[in-house]
Write an enzyme that holds these catalytic residues in place. Structure first.
Site, PDB file in Angstrom:
ATOM      1  N   ASN A   1      40.295   6.764  26.968  1.00 62.35           N
ATOM      2  CA  ASN A   1      40.228   6.696  28.435  1.00 62.35           C
ATOM      3  C   ASN A   1      41.032   5.513  28.965  1.00 62.35           C
ATOM      4  O   ASN A   1      40.510   4.584  29.570  1.00 62.35           O
ATOM      5  CB  ASN A   1      38.777   6.632  28.908  1.00 62.35           C
ATOM      6  CG  ASN A   1      37.993   5.489  28.280  1.00 62.35           C
ATOM      7  OD1 ASN A   1      38.276   5.072  27.159  1.00 62.35           O
ATOM      8  ND2 ASN A   1      36.990   5.001  28.983  1.00 62.35           N
TER       9      ASN A   1
ATOM     10  N   ASN B   1      26.436   8.126  31.553  1.00 57.50           N
ATOM     11  CA  ASN B   1      26.624   9.559  31.308  1.00 57.50           C
ATOM     12  C   ASN B   1      26.734   9.786  29.809  1.00 57.50           C
ATOM     13  O   ASN B   1      27.663   9.277  29.183  1.00 57.50           O
ATOM     14  CB  ASN B   1      27.900  10.035  32.011  1.00 57.50           C
ATOM     15  CG  ASN B   1      28.006  11.544  32.069  1.00 57.50           C
ATOM     16  OD1 ASN B   1      27.019  12.254  31.899  1.00 57.50           O
ATOM     17  ND2 ASN B   1      29.211  12.047  32.296  1.00 57.50           N
TER      18      ASN B   1
ATOM     19  N   ASP C   1      28.297   2.906  22.837  1.00 55.26           N
ATOM     20  CA  ASP C   1      29.013   3.572  23.926  1.00 55.26           C
ATOM     21  C   ASP C   1      29.511   2.535  24.929  1.00 55.26           C
ATOM     22  O   ASP C   1      29.422   2.716  26.150  1.00 55.26           O
ATOM     23  CB  ASP C   1      28.135   4.620  24.614  1.00 55.26           C
ATOM     24  CG  ASP C   1      28.963   5.710  25.300  1.00 55.26           C
ATOM     25  OD1 ASP C   1      30.139   5.881  24.933  1.00 55.26           O
ATOM     26  OD2 ASP C   1      28.437   6.371  26.214  1.00 55.26           O
TER      27      ASP C   1
ATOM     28  N   PHE D   1      30.175   5.418  36.124  1.00 50.17           N
ATOM     29  CA  PHE D   1      29.260   5.530  34.994  1.00 50.17           C
ATOM     30  C   PHE D   1      29.657   4.525  33.907  1.00 50.17           C
ATOM     31  O   PHE D   1      30.842   4.313  33.660  1.00 50.17           O
ATOM     32  CB  PHE D   1      29.314   6.933  34.389  1.00 50.17           C
ATOM     33  CG  PHE D   1      28.764   8.022  35.259  1.00 50.17           C
ATOM     34  CD1 PHE D   1      27.397   8.271  35.290  1.00 50.17           C
ATOM     35  CD2 PHE D   1      29.603   8.807  36.042  1.00 50.17           C
ATOM     36  CE1 PHE D   1      26.873   9.292  36.082  1.00 50.17           C
ATOM     37  CE2 PHE D   1      29.096   9.834  36.826  1.00 50.17           C
ATOM     38  CZ  PHE D   1      27.729  10.073  36.850  1.00 50.17           C
ATOM     39  N   GLY D   2      28.665   3.940  33.232  1.00 50.68           N
ATOM     40  CA  GLY D   2      28.966   3.158  32.041  1.00 50.68           C
ATOM     41  C   GLY D   2      28.260   1.829  31.977  1.00 50.68           C
ATOM     42  O   GLY D   2      27.981   1.184  32.993  1.00 50.68           O
TER      43      GLY D   2
END
Length: 418
Positions: free
Chosen positions: A96, A279, A306, A324-325
Site C-alpha cells: 500500500n 479493518n 497489522d 482505518f489502521g
C-alpha cells in the site's frame, strides 16, 4: 559481528537447548558455541542483562511503512528500526505505497532498503495492477525479485475469476496468494462492527457476514483450483469454523489474526477514539474466544501486528472520515505476553515464517544467528514514549502490557546496547 551472550534462557522448541539457561557465542554472525559457561577468550563484547531470554527472531506477516509515497506516515529506515526495537528480525511489507508495489523494480527497491540492516524486509507484491482488482500484476516477475506473497492490502478481490486465475498461475512457481476477507458490497461504508454498539452510537456497521461470505467464496475457489491461499486478519467466529473445515479437507490454506482483534471488543469505540477504527473492525467477545480456540488448535496459523501508521491529520477527524489502521509493532509482544504464556507468545511470533518461505534458524551451533532478546516479566503501561514510529496512532496507549525488548541479533548485526 562477534558477541558473547551470557546466561540467557533459550525459548526455541526446535533447539536442543530449549528452556535452558546457557551462554551463546556468536562469531561472524553465526552461533559457534552454546554451553552453561563460555570463557570470553577473545574479549568479545558481552551481553549480560536482567532476566535475559532469547528466541528465534520474530516475524510479522503484515506491516505497512508508507515509503515510497507516504513518507509522512513512515519511512522504511525508521520502520525497520522500530521493528528491531520491537523484537522483529523479519517483516513482510504490504504494497500500500505510491506507486503500488506491483512490479519487479518496485519489489527490488523496497527490499534493497533493508540490505544493510538487522531486520530483513520481505515484499508482498500487489495481486492486481495498482491494487485495483481488474488485471493480474506481474506475479512471476515479482517472485523472481523476491516477493514472498501477493495480495492487495485491505482491498478485497471482488472478481472471483481474478482469484481463480491467480491461484492457478501462482501454483506454477509456488507463489502464495492473499485475499482480504471482505465482501465490499455487504460491508459498504461500514466503519465499525455491526452490532448493538454501532446502532447506539449512530455509526455505520460492517457485519460479520461481509467477512464470512468472502472467506466461504475464497475457500470454494481454492478447492476448485488448488494452489496456496493465505487469508490475512480474520476476525469472526464463523471465519474460524470455515477455515477449520477447509483444513480438514487438506486444502493449502492459512490465515492470520491481528493482535488487537484478540484483545479489544467493539465496546471500545464508545469513546469515538479513532485509533480503534481498524479493518476488519473490532468484534465481540464471542469472536475473540473463537479466535483463541483457532490459535490453540492450529486453525489460525499466526498473529500479526497489522502495523499501519496513519498521519495525525487522517486520524484526528470525525470517526466516519478517519482512516482505518493502528500501529502495533512496539506493543505486539507485550500485548500477546499479557494474554498468553511467554512460550505461547514466542511460538505465535515465529510460526508464520515457514508459510512465507523465510528460513527458520533454530538456536543451534553452526546456524546463522537470528535472535530476539527480551525480558518477559517487565510490566508497564504503554505510553507515547514507547512509540518510535513516526505516526502515533496506537490503540494500545494506556494499556498495561507485559514484556520488554532488548533488541535483536540478525544479519550479522546487533541492535542491543553493548
Amino acid at each position: 559481528m562477534n558477541v558473547l551472550i551470557k546466561s540467557a534462557t533459550i525459548l526455541d522448541a526446535k533447539s536442543d537447548f530449549h528452556d535452558k539457561t546457557q551462554d551463546i557465542l556468536v562469531e561472524n554472525g553465526r552461533i559457534t558455541a552454546i554451553a552453561k559457561s563460555i570463557k570470553n577468550s577473545n574479549n568479545y563484547p558481552e551481553i549480560s542483562l536482567e532476566n535475559l531470554h532469547v528466541s528465534q527472531g520474530w516475524f510479522d506477516s503484515s506491516v505497512s511503512f508508507g515509503e515510497p509515497g507516504f513518507e509522512d506516515r513512515e519511512t522504511i529506515d525508521n520502520g525497520l528500526s522500530v521493528a528491531a526495537r520491537s523484537g522483529f528480525t523479519n517483516v513482510a511489507l504490504n504494497p500500500n505505497t505510491s506507486p503500488i508495489i506491483d512490479s519487479h523494480s518496485e519489489v527490488a527497491f523496497v527490499q534493497n532498503k533493508s540490505k544493510n540492516t538487522a531486520v530483513q524486509l520481505h515484499a508482498i507484491g500487489a495481486l492486481t495492477q495498482g491494487a485495483k482488482g481488474s488485471h493480474l500484476a506481474e506475479l512471476y516477475d515479482m517472485h523472481t525479485a523476491g516477493s514472498v506473497a501477493f495480495g492487495d492490502y485491505k482491498n478485497p478481490i471482488s472478481n472471483p475469476n481474478i482469484l481463480k486465475i491467480a491461484l492457478q498461475y501462482a501454483a506454477n512457481f509456488g507463489g502464495l496468494v492473499q485475499s482480504f476477507p471482505q465482501e465490499k458490497d455487504i460491508a459498504r461504508s461500514g466503519v465499525v462492527n455491526e452490532n448493538v454498539t454501532s446502532t447506539r452510537l449512530g455509526l455505520k456497521g460492517s457485519p460479520n457476514l461481509a467477512e464470512e461470505l468472502q472467506v466461504a467464496r475464497d475457500i470454494s475457489i481454492l478447492e476448485y483450483t488448488g494452489g496456496a491461499l493465505h487469508i490475512p486478519t480474520i476476525s469472526t467466529q464463523k471465519s474460524v469454523a470455515l477455515i477449520r473445515e477447509a483444513k480438514a479437507k487438506k486444502l493449502d490454506i492459512s490465515c492470520s489474526v491481528a493482535i488487537h482483534n484478540l484483545i479489544f471488543t467493539d465496546n471500545c469505540i464508545e469513546s469515538y477514539n479513532t485509533n480503534y477504527k481498524v479493518n476488519p473492525p473490532l468484534r465481540t467477545q464471542n469472536d475473540i474466544e473463537a479466535l483463541f480456540e483457532g490459535l490453540k488448535d492450529g486453525t489460525v496459523d499466526m498473529v500479526t501486528s497489522d502495523h499501519n501508521p496513519i498521519a495525525i491529520e487522517h486520524k484526528k477527524v470525525e470517526f466516519d472520515f478517519a482512516a482505518f489502521g493502528t500501529i502495533g509493532l512496539e506493543s505486539a509482544f507485550g500485548a500477546l505476553n499479557t494474554i498468553f504464556t511467554t512460550k505461547q507468545s514466542v511460538e505465535l511470533l515465529t510460526k508464520g515464517k515457514k508459510r512465507f518461505g523465510i528460513p527458520e534458524n533454530s538456536i543451534a551451533v553452526g546456524n546463522p544467528c537470528c535472535l530476539t532478546l527480551f525480558n518477559p516479566n517487565e510490566t508497564y503501561s504503554f505510553e507515547s514514549n514507547h512509540i518510535h514510529s513516526k505516526s502515533k496512532n496506537s490503540m494500545f496507549l494506556g494499556q498495561h502490557i507485559k514484556g520488554s525488548i532488548y533488541g535483536i541479533i540478525a544479519n550479522n548485526k546487533c541492535t542491543v546496547d553493548l
